[in-house]
Design a protein around this motif. Sequence first.
Motif, PDB file in Angstrom:
ATOM      1  N   THR A  33      41.528  88.706 -32.230  1.00 17.44           N
ATOM      2  CA  THR A  33      42.025  89.077 -30.905  1.00 17.44           C
ATOM      3  C   THR A  33      40.838  89.439 -30.018  1.00 17.44           C
ATOM      4  O   THR A  33      39.937  90.153 -30.451  1.00 17.44           O
ATOM      5  N   LEU A  34      40.851  88.928 -28.792  1.00 20.81           N
ATOM      6  CA  LEU A  34      39.790  89.252 -27.851  1.00 20.81           C
ATOM      7  C   LEU A  34      40.320  89.175 -26.433  1.00 20.81           C
ATOM      8  O   LEU A  34      41.406  88.649 -26.192  1.00 20.81           O
ATOM      9  N   GLU A  35      39.548  89.694 -25.489  1.00 21.72           N
ATOM     10  CA  GLU A  35      39.930  89.630 -24.077  1.00 21.72           C
ATOM     11  C   GLU A  35      39.836  88.191 -23.593  1.00 21.72           C
ATOM     12  O   GLU A  35      38.896  87.471 -23.926  1.00 21.72           O
ATOM     13  N   CYS A  36      40.808  87.778 -22.809  1.00 22.80           N
ATOM     14  CA  CYS A  36      40.804  86.406 -22.260  1.00 22.80           C
ATOM     15  C   CYS A  36      39.525  86.113 -21.493  1.00 22.80           C
ATOM     16  O   CYS A  36      39.054  84.977 -21.498  1.00 22.80           O
ATOM     17  N   ALA A  37      38.965  87.112 -20.859  1.00 23.20           N
ATOM     18  CA  ALA A  37      37.749  86.912 -20.068  1.00 23.20           C
ATOM     19  C   ALA A  37      36.588  86.404 -20.917  1.00 23.20           C
ATOM     20  O   ALA A  37      35.648  85.814 -20.380  1.00 23.20           O
ATOM     21  N   ARG A  38      36.632  86.594 -22.239  1.00 22.82           N
ATOM     22  CA  ARG A  38      35.563  86.087 -23.123  1.00 22.82           C
ATOM     23  C   ARG A  38      35.691  84.596 -23.384  1.00 22.82           C
ATOM     24  O   ARG A  38      34.759  83.966 -23.867  1.00 22.82           O
ATOM     25  N   LEU A  39      36.850  84.020 -23.064  1.00 29.42           N
ATOM     26  CA  LEU A  39      37.051  82.582 -23.274  1.00 29.42           C
ATOM     27  C   LEU A  39      36.490  81.809 -22.092  1.00 29.42           C
ATOM     28  O   LEU A  39      36.573  82.275 -20.945  1.00 29.42           O
ATOM     29  N   PRO A  40      35.952  80.618 -22.332  1.00 27.57           N
ATOM     30  CA  PRO A  40      35.578  79.772 -21.194  1.00 27.57           C
ATOM     31  C   PRO A  40      36.809  79.569 -20.299  1.00 27.57           C
ATOM     32  O   PRO A  40      37.923  79.408 -20.794  1.00 27.57           O
ATOM     33  N   GLU A  41      36.619  79.601 -19.004  1.00 31.11           N
ATOM     34  CA  GLU A  41      37.732  79.583 -18.050  1.00 31.11           C
ATOM     35  C   GLU A  41      38.693  78.418 -18.267  1.00 31.11           C
ATOM     36  O   GLU A  41      39.908  78.587 -18.212  1.00 31.11           O
ATOM     37  N   ASP A  42      38.167  77.225 -18.533  1.00 28.87           N
ATOM     38  CA  ASP A  42      39.043  76.064 -18.688  1.00 28.87           C
ATOM     39  C   ASP A  42      39.799  76.074 -20.022  1.00 28.87           C
ATOM     40  O   ASP A  42      40.685  75.249 -20.235  1.00 28.87           O
ATOM     41  N   GLY A  43      39.497  77.009 -20.901  1.00 34.16           N
ATOM     42  CA  GLY A  43      40.187  77.113 -22.179  1.00 34.16           C
ATOM     43  C   GLY A  43      41.065  78.347 -22.305  1.00 34.16           C
ATOM     44  O   GLY A  43      41.398  78.772 -23.404  1.00 34.16           O
ATOM     45  N   ARG A  44      41.468  78.907 -21.194  1.00 39.47           N
ATOM     46  CA  ARG A  44      42.294  80.125 -21.215  1.00 39.47           C
ATOM     47  C   ARG A  44      43.772  79.772 -21.181  1.00 39.47           C
ATOM     48  O   ARG A  44      44.495  80.140 -20.254  1.00 39.47           O
ATOM     49  N   HIS A  45      44.219  79.061 -22.215  1.00 38.53           N
ATOM     50  CA  HIS A  45      45.636  78.701 -22.319  1.00 38.53           C
ATOM     51  C   HIS A  45      45.978  78.480 -23.789  1.00 38.53           C
ATOM     52  O   HIS A  45      45.109  78.240 -24.618  1.00 38.53           O
TER      53      HIS A  45
END
Length: 92
Positions: A33-45
Amino acid sequence: MTDVDLAVVDRIVDGTTAVLLLEADETVVDEYTLECARLPEDGRHEGAVFDVELADADDALGELRYRPELEEQRKETAQERFDRLSDRLPDE
């Protein structure tokens, strides 16, 4: 932890937390589990696929590289599997 090949976004909770399923040899071996902000923007789904590296001996998640082509391939494979399963058997 087993060597991890991929991470897949299983779900996003409250729009702020991503739950990743970590895979090794096409088998889920852990959840992270991690904050969405740590994901590359285009992979936040949900369903986004990443190459993943573990950062240190504590198995902290390191760099994530979004793999849209692998995500699409996995979707197509799942749809093909669903289509095969949904085909009715011939009457005997």
